[in-house]
Design a protein around this motif. Sequence first.
Motif, PDB file in Angstrom:
ATOM      1  N   VAL A  11      -7.807  -0.267   2.691  1.00 34.96           N
ATOM      2  CA  VAL A  11      -9.054  -0.920   2.301  1.00 34.96           C
ATOM      3  C   VAL A  11      -8.962  -2.441   2.370  1.00 34.96           C
ATOM      4  O   VAL A  11      -9.996  -3.125   2.381  1.00 34.96           O
ATOM      5  CB  VAL A  11      -9.535  -0.457   0.903  1.00 34.96           C
ATOM      6  N   ALA A  12      -7.754  -2.987   2.427  1.00 34.35           N
ATOM      7  CA  ALA A  12      -7.590  -4.440   2.560  1.00 34.35           C
ATOM      8  C   ALA A  12      -6.192  -4.740   3.085  1.00 34.35           C
ATOM      9  O   ALA A  12      -5.245  -4.002   2.827  1.00 34.35           O
ATOM     10  CB  ALA A  12      -7.779  -5.133   1.213  1.00 34.35           C
ATOM     11  N   GLY A  13      -6.088  -5.814   3.838  1.00 32.19           N
ATOM     12  CA  GLY A  13      -4.784  -6.264   4.314  1.00 32.19           C
ATOM     13  C   GLY A  13      -4.359  -5.634   5.626  1.00 32.19           C
ATOM     14  O   GLY A  13      -5.151  -4.994   6.318  1.00 32.19           O
ATOM     15  N   GLU A  14      -3.075  -5.831   5.941  1.00 36.01           N
ATOM     16  CA  GLU A  14      -2.521  -5.317   7.188  1.00 36.01           C
ATOM     17  C   GLU A  14      -1.048  -4.997   6.988  1.00 36.01           C
ATOM     18  O   GLU A  14      -0.387  -5.557   6.110  1.00 36.01           O
ATOM     19  CB  GLU A  14      -2.692  -6.314   8.318  1.00 36.01           C
ATOM     20  N   GLY A  15      -0.543  -4.099   7.822  1.00 39.90           N
ATOM     21  CA  GLY A  15       0.858  -3.724   7.702  1.00 39.90           C
ATOM     22  C   GLY A  15       1.306  -2.850   8.843  1.00 39.90           C
ATOM     23  O   GLY A  15       0.618  -2.726   9.865  1.00 39.90           O
ATOM     24  N   VAL A  16       2.458  -2.237   8.664  1.00 42.82           N
ATOM     25  CA  VAL A  16       3.012  -1.301   9.635  1.00 42.82           C
ATOM     26  C   VAL A  16       3.279   0.012   8.902  1.00 42.82           C
ATOM     27  O   VAL A  16       3.962   0.027   7.875  1.00 42.82           O
ATOM     28  CB  VAL A  16       4.314  -1.834  10.269  1.00 42.82           C
ATOM     29  N   MET A  17       2.730   1.094   9.436  1.00 44.79           N
ATOM     30  CA  MET A  17       2.863   2.432   8.861  1.00 44.79           C
ATOM     31  C   MET A  17       3.761   3.268   9.732  1.00 44.79           C
ATOM     32  O   MET A  17       3.608   3.283  10.953  1.00 44.79           O
ATOM     33  CB  MET A  17       1.473   3.079   8.757  1.00 44.79           C
ATOM     34  N   SER A  18       4.711   3.954   9.108  1.00 47.38           N
ATOM     35  CA  SER A  18       5.591   4.893   9.820  1.00 47.38           C
ATOM     36  C   SER A  18       5.284   6.295   9.331  1.00 47.38           C
ATOM     37  O   SER A  18       5.239   6.539   8.118  1.00 47.38           O
ATOM     38  CB  SER A  18       7.060   4.581   9.526  1.00 47.38           C
ATOM     39  N   VAL A  19       5.072   7.202  10.279  1.00 47.98           N
ATOM     40  CA  VAL A  19       4.880   8.622   9.976  1.00 47.98           C
ATOM     41  C   VAL A  19       5.755   9.384  10.945  1.00 47.98           C
ATOM     42  O   VAL A  19       5.518   9.349  12.156  1.00 47.98           O
ATOM     43  CB  VAL A  19       3.407   9.057  10.113  1.00 47.98           C
ATOM     44  N   GLY A  20       6.804  10.025  10.428  1.00 45.54           N
ATOM     45  CA  GLY A  20       7.770  10.662  11.316  1.00 45.54           C
ATOM     46  C   GLY A  20       8.392   9.602  12.203  1.00 45.54           C
ATOM     47  O   GLY A  20       8.855   8.565  11.731  1.00 45.54           O
ATOM     48  N   GLU A  21       8.371   9.828  13.507  1.00 45.81           N
ATOM     49  CA  GLU A  21       8.930   8.870  14.470  1.00 45.81           C
ATOM     50  C   GLU A  21       7.906   7.844  14.950  1.00 45.81           C
ATOM     51  O   GLU A  21       8.244   6.926  15.689  1.00 45.81           O
ATOM     52  CB  GLU A  21       9.496   9.629  15.680  1.00 45.81           C
ATOM     53  N   ASP A  22       6.638   8.005  14.540  1.00 50.25           N
ATOM     54  CA  ASP A  22       5.558   7.126  14.981  1.00 50.25           C
ATOM     55  C   ASP A  22       5.449   5.919  14.051  1.00 50.25           C
ATOM     56  O   ASP A  22       5.494   6.053  12.835  1.00 50.25           O
ATOM     57  CB  ASP A  22       4.241   7.904  14.980  1.00 50.25           C
ATOM     58  N   GLU A  23       5.313   4.723  14.635  1.00 48.71           N
ATOM     59  CA  GLU A  23       5.152   3.496  13.863  1.00 48.71           C
ATOM     60  C   GLU A  23       3.989   2.717  14.464  1.00 48.71           C
ATOM     61  O   GLU A  23       3.977   2.470  15.681  1.00 48.71           O
ATOM     62  CB  GLU A  23       6.435   2.668  13.904  1.00 48.71           C
TER      63      GLU A  23
END
Length: 118
Positions: free
Chosen positions: A58-70
């Motif tokens: 809902v706000a901001g930014e980042g890097v999400m990892s799910v399993g081997e996917d980033e």
Amino acid sequence: MNKGDAPALTRGDGLVSHILHSQRDVSETDLTITWVDVEPGARQVRHEHDPEQVYVVVAGEGVMSVGEDERAVEAGDLVHIPANTEHGLENTGDTTLEYVSAATPVFPEREVDEFYGE
């Protein structure tokens, strides 16, 4: 429930979880809904659990990892996390990253208490 009225839990890692909906409030629910604030530079430890989950940024930014996917994420993104899949999130921006998480089946209260050392 309003975020400001929700119980706030932290482990001292730059993340504050506001429990909006859980078995503590509605014993027959099958959902856990949490609003999480992630400070700039903070990182959610990679973890996995039985419940299937979604994060809505809902706000901001980042890097999400799910399993081997980033992937990079920002406000407006939805991330699906299948059951028993390792995942984590890092705030790569200059402001607080906020997301709402919904998980089903519900996280057992004892697991929530253990996670936050309650």
